[in-house]
Design a protein around this motif. Structure first.
Motif, PDB file in Angstrom:
ATOM      1  N   ARG A  27       0.821  -1.211   0.000  1.00 11.79           N
ATOM      2  CA  ARG A  27       0.000   0.000   0.000  1.00 11.79           C
ATOM      3  C   ARG A  27       0.857   1.264   0.000  1.00 11.79           C
ATOM      4  NH1 ARG A  27      -5.228  -0.738   3.576  1.00 11.79           N
ATOM      5  NH2 ARG A  27      -5.780   0.973   2.208  1.00 11.79           N
ATOM      6  N   ASP A  28       2.147   1.089  -0.322  1.00 11.53           N
ATOM      7  CA  ASP A  28       3.105   2.204  -0.392  1.00 11.53           C
ATOM      8  C   ASP A  28       3.244   2.945   0.931  1.00 11.53           C
ATOM      9  OD1 ASP A  28       3.845   1.729  -3.046  1.00 11.53           O
ATOM     10  OD2 ASP A  28       2.134   2.874  -3.791  1.00 11.53           O
ATOM     11  N   LEU A  29       3.148   2.217   2.032  1.00 11.86           N
ATOM     12  CA  LEU A  29       3.363   2.799   3.349  1.00 11.86           C
ATOM     13  C   LEU A  29       4.784   2.506   3.805  1.00 11.86           C
ATOM     14  CD1 LEU A  29       0.020   1.683   5.039  1.00 11.86           C
ATOM     15  CD2 LEU A  29       0.568   3.930   4.102  1.00 11.86           C
ATOM     16  N   SER A  30       5.323   3.399   4.604  1.00 15.59           N
ATOM     17  CA  SER A  30       6.640   3.191   5.178  1.00 15.59           C
ATOM     18  C   SER A  30       6.494   2.181   6.312  1.00 15.59           C
ATOM     19  CB  SER A  30       7.179   4.516   5.713  1.00 15.59           C
ATOM     20  OG  SER A  30       8.391   4.310   6.378  1.00 15.59           O
ATOM     21  N   VAL A  31       7.299   1.125   6.291  1.00 12.53           N
ATOM     22  CA  VAL A  31       7.151   0.077   7.301  1.00 12.53           C
ATOM     23  C   VAL A  31       8.515  -0.453   7.716  1.00 12.53           C
ATOM     24  CG1 VAL A  31       6.830  -1.731   5.574  1.00 12.53           C
ATOM     25  CG2 VAL A  31       5.975  -2.091   7.875  1.00 12.53           C
ATOM     26  N   ALA A  32       8.656  -0.740   9.008  1.00 17.00           N
ATOM     27  CA  ALA A  32       9.856  -1.385   9.536  1.00 17.00           C
ATOM     28  C   ALA A  32       9.402  -2.619  10.295  1.00 17.00           C
ATOM     29  CB  ALA A  32      10.604  -0.447  10.472  1.00 17.00           C
ATOM     30  N   VAL A  33      10.043  -3.748  10.029  1.00 14.37           N
ATOM     31  CA  VAL A  33       9.751  -4.988  10.735  1.00 14.37           C
ATOM     32  C   VAL A  33      10.876  -5.226  11.730  1.00 14.37           C
ATOM     33  CG1 VAL A  33       9.350  -7.471  10.525  1.00 14.37           C
ATOM     34  CG2 VAL A  33       8.509  -5.918   8.743  1.00 14.37           C
ATOM     35  N   LEU A  34      10.523  -5.330  13.017  1.00  9.29           N
ATOM     36  CA  LEU A  34      11.513  -5.532  14.069  1.00  9.29           C
ATOM     37  C   LEU A  34      11.443  -6.965  14.576  1.00  9.29           C
ATOM     38  CD1 LEU A  34      10.830  -2.302  16.171  1.00  9.29           C
ATOM     39  CD2 LEU A  34      12.443  -2.604  14.285  1.00  9.29           C
ATOM     40  N   GLU A  35      12.604  -7.572  14.791  1.00 12.60           N
ATOM     41  CA  GLU A  35      12.662  -8.947  15.298  1.00 12.60           C
ATOM     42  C   GLU A  35      13.807  -9.050  16.288  1.00 12.60           C
ATOM     43  OE1 GLU A  35      12.048 -12.335  16.484  1.00 12.60           O
ATOM     44  OE2 GLU A  35      10.714 -11.897  14.808  1.00 12.60           O
ATOM     45  N   LYS A  36      13.550  -9.668  17.429  1.00  8.46           N
ATOM     46  CA  LYS A  36      14.593  -9.808  18.440  1.00  8.46           C
ATOM     47  C   LYS A  36      15.351 -11.125  18.318  1.00  8.46           C
ATOM     48  CE  LYS A  36      11.854 -11.871  22.130  1.00  8.46           C
ATOM     49  NZ  LYS A  36      11.459 -11.804  23.518  1.00  8.46           N
ATOM     50  N   ALA A  37      14.780 -12.102  17.632  1.00  5.02           N
ATOM     51  CA  ALA A  37      15.416 -13.421  17.526  1.00  5.02           C
ATOM     52  C   ALA A  37      16.663 -13.346  16.652  1.00  5.02           C
ATOM     53  CB  ALA A  37      14.444 -14.439  16.938  1.00  5.02           C
ATOM     54  N   PRO A  38      17.645 -14.184  16.933  1.00  6.14           N
ATOM     55  CA  PRO A  38      18.807 -14.249  16.049  1.00  6.14           C
ATOM     56  C   PRO A  38      18.390 -14.737  14.662  1.00  6.14           C
ATOM     57  CG  PRO A  38      18.948 -15.944  17.761  1.00  6.14           C
ATOM     58  CD  PRO A  38      17.746 -15.113  18.052  1.00  6.14           C
ATOM     59  N   LYS A  39      19.192 -14.434  13.671  1.00  3.51           N
ATOM     60  CA  LYS A  39      18.849 -14.718  12.287  1.00  3.51           C
ATOM     61  C   LYS A  39      18.421 -16.172  12.075  1.00  3.51           C
ATOM     62  CE  LYS A  39      20.456 -13.756   7.629  1.00  3.51           C
ATOM     63  NZ  LYS A  39      21.484 -13.136   6.815  1.00  3.51           N
ATOM     64  N   GLU A  40      19.097 -17.119  12.713  1.00  5.34           N
ATOM     65  CA  GLU A  40      18.786 -18.532  12.499  1.00  5.34           C
ATOM     66  C   GLU A  40      17.437 -18.942  13.090  1.00  5.34           C
ATOM     67  OE1 GLU A  40      21.429 -18.245  16.153  1.00  5.34           O
ATOM     68  OE2 GLU A  40      21.507 -17.449  14.123  1.00  5.34           O
ATOM     69  N   ASN A  41      16.862 -18.117  13.951  1.00  3.36           N
ATOM     70  CA  ASN A  41      15.569 -18.437  14.561  1.00  3.36           C
ATOM     71  C   ASN A  41      14.436 -17.537  14.081  1.00  3.36           C
ATOM     72  OD1 ASN A  41      16.706 -20.484  16.108  1.00  3.36           O
ATOM     73  ND2 ASN A  41      17.169 -19.100  17.791  1.00  3.36           N
ATOM     74  N   ARG A  42      14.672 -16.732  13.083  1.00  6.66           N
ATOM     75  CA  ARG A  42      13.631 -15.826  12.593  1.00  6.66           C
ATOM     76  C   ARG A  42      12.511 -16.606  11.916  1.00  6.66           C
ATOM     77  NH1 ARG A  42      17.569 -11.224  10.087  1.00  6.66           N
ATOM     78  NH2 ARG A  42      18.403 -10.566  12.088  1.00  6.66           N
ATOM     79  N   GLY A  43      11.337 -16.009  11.973  1.00  8.50           N
ATOM     80  CA  GLY A  43      10.187 -16.627  11.330  1.00  8.50           C
ATOM     81  C   GLY A  43       9.175 -17.183  12.306  1.00  8.50           C
ATOM     82  N   GLY A  44       9.441 -17.083  13.602  1.00  6.24           N
ATOM     83  CA  GLY A  44       8.495 -17.598  14.586  1.00  6.24           C
ATOM     84  C   GLY A  44       8.268 -19.090  14.402  1.00  6.24           C
ATOM     85  N   TYR A  45       7.054 -19.505  14.645  1.00  7.07           N
ATOM     86  CA  TYR A  45       6.734 -20.931  14.549  1.00  7.07           C
ATOM     87  C   TYR A  45       6.590 -21.418  13.110  1.00  7.07           C
ATOM     88  CZ  TYR A  45       6.198 -21.156  19.548  1.00  7.07           C
ATOM     89  OH  TYR A  45       6.444 -21.112  20.891  1.00  7.07           O
ATOM     90  N   THR A  46       6.633 -20.498  12.141  1.00  7.74           N
ATOM     91  CA  THR A  46       6.508 -20.936  10.750  1.00  7.74           C
ATOM     92  C   THR A  46       7.661 -21.842  10.341  1.00  7.74           C
ATOM     93  OG1 THR A  46       7.598 -18.917   9.978  1.00  7.74           O
ATOM     94  CG2 THR A  46       5.193 -18.924  10.013  1.00  7.74           C
ATOM     95  N   GLN A  47       8.781 -21.755  11.031  1.00  3.34           N
ATOM     96  CA  GLN A  47       9.908 -22.634  10.691  1.00  3.34           C
ATOM     97  C   GLN A  47       9.599 -24.089  11.005  1.00  3.34           C
ATOM     98  OE1 GLN A  47      13.471 -22.129  13.142  1.00  3.34           O
ATOM     99  NE2 GLN A  47      12.243 -20.899  14.552  1.00  3.34           N
ATOM    100  N   PHE A  48       8.565 -24.340  11.816  1.00  3.99           N
ATOM    101  CA  PHE A  48       8.214 -25.704  12.178  1.00  3.99           C
ATOM    102  C   PHE A  48       7.058 -26.265  11.363  1.00  3.99           C
ATOM    103  CE2 PHE A  48       9.822 -23.671  16.097  1.00  3.99           C
ATOM    104  CZ  PHE A  48      11.012 -24.375  16.182  1.00  3.99           C
TER     105      PHE A  48
END
Length: 91
Positions: A27-48
């Motif tokens: 929608r052409d909005l300015s957005v920042a996605v913040l994540e505290k997990a280390p890179k290898e654990n990003r994605g939440g439970y979707t990795q499972f």
């Protein structure tokens, strides 16, 4: 903000966070996605998850999927099964 622009912050890069961030960007909005997990654990439970399933018997899609149709009742039963019926409890 004083410049009249909308700034959006999404906390977490699981499936919900990424979908929210993507939709804001579409929608052409300015957005920042913040994540505290280390890179290898990003994605939440979707990795499972093995795959993402939605009920398909009641919708007309113009694309072919190499999976059997999935009824809403089957989806509900699967969700209840994998969550040990937590969604059924009243809080």
């Amino acid at each position: 903000m004083r410049d009249g622009k909308s700034y959006n912050t999404v906390v977490g890069c699981g499936i919900a966070g990424l979908c929210a961030g993507l939709r804001a960007a579409e929608r052409d909005l300015s957005v920042a996605v913040l994540e505290k997990a280390p890179k290898e654990n990003r994605g939440g439970y979707t990795q499972f998850t093995e795959s993402f399933r939605i009920p398909t018997t009641d919708i007309d899609l113009d694309v072919e999927f190499n999976i059997e149709d999935y009824a809403a009742l089957d989806f509900y039963r699967d969700i209840m099964n994998v969550t040990n019926y937590l969604g059924y409890r009243s809080h």
